[in-house]
Design an enzyme around this catalytic site. Structure first.
Site, mmCIF file in Angstrom:
data_model
loop_
_atom_site.group_PDB
_atom_site.id
_atom_site.type_symbol
_atom_site.label_atom_id
_atom_site.label_comp_id
_atom_site.label_asym_id
_atom_site.label_seq_id
_atom_site.Cartn_x
_atom_site.Cartn_y
_atom_site.Cartn_z
ATOM 1 N N GLU B 58 1.021 -1.194 -0.097
ATOM 2 C CA GLU B 58 -0.376 0.040 -0.218
ATOM 3 C C GLU B 58 0.794 1.487 -0.090
ATOM 4 O O GLU B 58 0.635 2.113 -0.518
ATOM 5 C CB GLU B 58 -0.890 -0.253 1.301
ATOM 6 C CG GLU B 58 -1.896 -1.122 0.794
ATOM 7 C CD GLU B 58 -1.471 -2.263 1.458
ATOM 8 O OE1 GLU B 58 -0.183 -2.785 1.824
ATOM 9 O OE2 GLU B 58 -3.101 -3.755 0.419
ATOM 10 N N HIS B 125 -12.439 -5.511 7.784
ATOM 11 C CA HIS B 125 -13.352 -4.872 7.083
ATOM 12 C C HIS B 125 -13.898 -3.921 6.869
ATOM 13 O O HIS B 125 -14.950 -4.414 6.317
ATOM 14 C CB HIS B 125 -12.896 -7.037 6.508
ATOM 15 C CG HIS B 125 -11.852 -7.625 6.532
ATOM 16 N ND1 HIS B 125 -11.216 -7.880 7.296
ATOM 17 C CD2 HIS B 125 -11.566 -7.723 5.032
ATOM 18 C CE1 HIS B 125 -10.157 -8.413 6.137
ATOM 19 N NE2 HIS B 125 -9.826 -9.098 5.486
HETATM 20 C C1 LIG Z 1 -1.679 -5.009 3.803
HETATM 21 C C2 LIG Z 1 -2.834 -6.017 3.247
HETATM 22 N N1 LIG Z 1 -3.878 -5.439 1.863
HETATM 23 C C3 LIG Z 1 -3.854 -6.250 2.123
HETATM 24 C C4 LIG Z 1 -4.785 -7.108 1.971
HETATM 25 C C5 LIG Z 1 -6.330 -7.659 1.555
HETATM 26 N N2 LIG Z 1 -5.839 -8.836 0.980
HETATM 27 C C6 LIG Z 1 -6.047 -10.018 1.852
HETATM 28 S S1 LIG Z 1 -5.433 -11.618 1.515
HETATM 29 C C7 LIG Z 1 -4.169 -11.314 0.087
HETATM 30 C C8 LIG Z 1 -3.679 -11.935 -0.750
HETATM 31 C C9 LIG Z 1 -2.570 -12.341 -0.249
HETATM 32 O O1 LIG Z 1 -1.791 -13.938 -0.459
HETATM 33 P P1 LIG Z 1 -0.766 -14.117 -0.575
HETATM 34 O O2 LIG Z 1 -0.253 -13.359 0.519
HETATM 35 O O3 LIG Z 1 0.339 -14.680 -1.430
HETATM 36 O O4 LIG Z 1 -1.137 -15.594 0.046
HETATM 37 P P2 LIG Z 1 -2.296 -16.395 -0.376
HETATM 38 O O5 LIG Z 1 -3.497 -16.088 0.385
HETATM 39 O O6 LIG Z 1 -2.412 -16.998 -1.542
HETATM 40 O O7 LIG Z 1 -2.111 -17.753 0.979
HETATM 41 C C10 LIG Z 1 -4.315 -10.040 0.075
HETATM 42 C C11 LIG Z 1 -3.825 -8.903 -0.569
HETATM 43 C C12 LIG Z 1 -4.151 -7.554 3.632
HETATM 44 N N3 LIG Z 1 -5.270 -8.886 3.539
HETATM 45 N N4 LIG Z 1 -3.268 -6.841 3.823
#
Ligand SMILES: Cc1ncc(C[n+]2csc(CCOP(=O)(O)OP(=O)(O)O)c2C)c(N)n1
Lengths: 347, 321
Positions: B58, B125
């Site tokens: 972000e 959220h």
């Molecule tokens: C700082 C932040 N930005 C955005 C999000 C929204 N978000 C939740 S899970 C996710 C994807 C996460 O991907 P990854 O870290 O690769 O984990 P995976 O879901 O593949 O296990 C996002 C963008 C968040 N939780 N925290």
């Protein structure tokens, strides 16, 4: 309640102990059984909000915490249902948290994967990715200051989460302080819909370990045996005072980001490739190959897991949610500093 | 044919991209996937190279938008949830918000914040962050409550030369509908009288407009006529429209979904108390969420946020004072 971490914590951290592989597999089975149940409850409209599962990541997740002992710290992330169970979380508390039961550890105040029991070393993640790294680091720092030795903290994150500023700051600080922190990176190829080539440009996330000046370990996240061996080494190295350890495992999330997501963006080729294997299939094969379990046992364990989930569901479903009337609507522990003005204003 | 609040947001971005080659969109999963809420659905295909997926960073998302804006671009960035904008807070409040003041170079970026509570959203959220951003000098903060405003205010946000925090309410995304997109619009910074009345003025914005209108409707049977004002933009805040209404009604209730301490409702009351003290027949009051994180369980959440029932109850107290 945390029971496993205290009562049944592994006495021997040696991989020669055949019990580890069996216990890990049973945890994976149990995790899969709870998550399958959660998925069907979600489809039936019985869970409010999202459901975020770790299907396909059970081997890595289990290995992440199975070598931890009472007094260690575990800061799990989204896909860690299995690791949570291995650390001592229960099926009942899992379901309670999804239902928002007043009896659950989060008392309906937080839900789904945002659960923990910090006093038991089981930290409750916030959603903001990367935030747990420094926190677990800080916990280890305090333990060291208190003179405790041999403590290890494990926290996990996805490929996407490694792009946060918080992740970088957390790992870097832990490296500077040489903390006994194990950071498990589950590189499941996607962060929600975003493929790795839009997430980072290094050839391998493991390369980052060198940049931080910490040890790196690579493993196949679809291979339970490999995961156990790698995590055993990493946890032991942290325990022995070798500073932070970064484990990077390659695997694929076998479900959507949440149950609302059909994961249509996942490359079909990846699903068929080695990285798309189901670690439960691999684990079953390995146990049979190594003579550590019979097909009969595997089937019996699966039905025991199923029964455990049903029994917990029976309890959790009958429990009440919190009562807004009797709820303590304050967010401070220091009662005299609560801004009671807002209570009065509502009268 | 009808159009939802979410479709209006998508349509505004589509039009902004079509009308102005300087516009681009950056954020997590906004590309081919079309965003977590589908607010950018198909836009990556329609405007190749101008709707891009970002890493989960972000700070970098906002920071890059600011740099691009200095070089003449007009970026729209999407936070996946308003709550995660705290990870980009430094860039928003210290970089974007101070740029014009410090350097005389404006910073035309739009930060879209999917805001507010929904069932089961929980502490991370659900947040309403308009007060935090309004506190910092140098930002425009929009809080559209209608489909028409979602469309026209987002277009205006892109056209404005200053950083705009665009707080779009997730609860309105799919359910709030209009017959069509508007052809004309009130300018940002002007409040709108959403319902005329003579007995009390109810000032609100975003999703709380709908709870408030429902409460006003419920009080008709009891013989009360409530004037409901939709602020539309919380910074700048249209004090004149509020004062003119209070001059007619003599009573003021301000309703907001955000936390109570020092927010938009406090600001409205401070202004009316200062500028319109003599207009008031009763002490001005407010209704906000409770002073705790936003709870997960639907029953707790329903008690945490103002609902039409709670608004109506508060109005009854105010009217009989
Ligand atoms: C700082 C932040 N930005 C955005 C999000 C929204 N978000 C939740 S899970 C996710 C994807 C996460 O991907 P990854 O870290 O690769 O984990 P995976 O879901 O593949 O296990 C996002 C963008 C968040 N939780 N925290």
């Amino acid at each position: 309640m945390i029971t496993a971490a205290s009562d049944t914590a592994i006495a021997v951290e040696s991989m020669d102990n055949p019990d580890i592989a069996r216990r890990a597999f049973r945890t994976m089975q149990l995790s899969r059984a709870v998550e399958d149940k959660l998925a069907s409850l979600y489809r039936a409209g019985m869970i409010k909000g999202g459901v975020f599962l770790g299907k396909g990541q059970e081997a890595l997740s289990t290995a992440s915490s199975i070598f931890l002992r009472k007094g260690d710290i575990f800061g799990p992330c989204i896909r860690d249902q299995a690791g949570r169970l291995a650390f001592g979380d229960t099926v009942l508390d899992t379901l309670r948290t999804y239902f928002g039961s007043a009896q659950g550890p989060m008392r309906g105040r937080d839900g789904n994967i945002h659960r923990g029991r910090p006093r038991d070393g089981y930290y409750a993640m916030i959603s903001h990715l990367g935030s747990m790294v420094a926190m677990v680091g800080g916990a280890l720092y305090a333990r060291r200051q208190r003179g405790e030795t041999g403590v290890v903290g494990v926290t996990s994150i996805g490929d996407g989460g490694t792009s946060t500023g918080a992740f970088h700051e957390g790992v870097n600080f832990a490296a500077v302080e040489k903390l006994p922190l194990v950071v498990v990176v589950a590189n499941n190829q996607y962060a929600y819909s975003t493929p790795n080539n839009r997430q980072f440009a290094c050839a391998d996330l493991l390369d980052r370990a060198a940049g931080y000046g910490i040890a790196g370990h690579k493993t196949d996240g679809t291979d339970p045996r490999a995961c156990l061996e790698t995590l055993n080494r990493a946890v032991q190295a942290a325990r022995d005072g070798h500073g932070p350890q970064m484990v990077v495992a390659t695997l694929l999330r076998l479900v959507g980001h949440g149950e609302h997501d059909d994961a249509g963006y996942v490359d079909a080729g990846l699903r068929k490739a080695n990285v798309g294997r189901d670690c439960l299939d691999v684990g079953a094969r390995q146990l049979l190959e190594d003579g550590l379990a019979t097909t009969g046992e595997l089937a019996a364990w699966a039905s025991e897991a199923q029964a455990e989930v049903e029994a917990a569901l029976d309890i959790a479903q009958r429990e009440k949610g919190p009562d807004p009337e009797s709820e303590d609507w304050h967010a401070l522990s220091t009662e005299r500093l609560v801004d009671g003005y807002f209570d009065a204003e509502e009268e | 044919m009808s159009v939802t609040y979410l479709e209006a947001i998508r349509a505004a971005q589509e039009r902004a991209l079509a009308d102005d080659p300087r516009v681009f969109i950056y954020g997590q999963d906004v590309g081919v996937f079309g965003g977590a809420f589908k607010a950018t659905k198909n836009l990556a295909a329609e405007f190749p190279g101008r709707v891009m997926d970002s890493p989960i960073s972000e700070d970098a998302i906002v920071g890059m938008a600011i740099g691009a804006a200095v070089e003449g671009a007009r970026p729209i960035v999407e936070m996946q949830f308003a709550d995660f904008s705290t990870c980009g807070l430094n860039q928003i409040v210290n970089q974007a918000a101070t740029l014009y003041y410090r350097t005389n170079i404006p910073c035309p970026i739009v930060v879209r914040l999917p805001s507010g509570g929904t069932v089961g959203g929980g502490p991370f959220h659900s947040q309403s962050m308009e007060a935090i951003y309004s506190h910092y000098p140098g930002l425009v903060v929009m809080t559209p409550a209608t489909v028409e405003d979602a469309y026209s205010m987002l277009l205006e946000a892109v056209a404005i030369d200053d950083p705009v925090i665009f707080c779009e309410h997730k609860l309105l995304y799919y359910h709030l509908k209009a017959d069509k997109l508007p052809d004309s619009a009130m300018p940002a910074g002007k409040a709108r009288i959403a319902r005329a009345g003579r007995d009390a003025t109810l000032v609100t914005y975003s999703a709380m407009l709908h709870e408030s209108l429902q409460a006003a409707e419920d009080l008709v049977e009891e013989g009360w006529q409530i004037e409901v004002i939709d602020l539309r933009t919380v910074k700048p805040l249209d004090t004149d429209t509020v004062l003119a209404s209070v001059a007619r009604t003599g009573r003021l209730l301000v309703v907001g979904e955000a936390w109570p301490w020092g927010g938009v409702s406090a600001e409205v009351i401070a202004r009316v108390a200062t500028e319109g003290f003599g207009l008031l027949d009763a002490a001005p009051v407010r209704l906000n969420a409770k002073d705790t994180p936003v709870p997960y369980h639907p029953d707790l959440w329903a008690a945490h946020r103002p609902t039409a029932t709670a608004v109506a109850a508060r109005l009854r107290q105010l009217l009989t004072q």
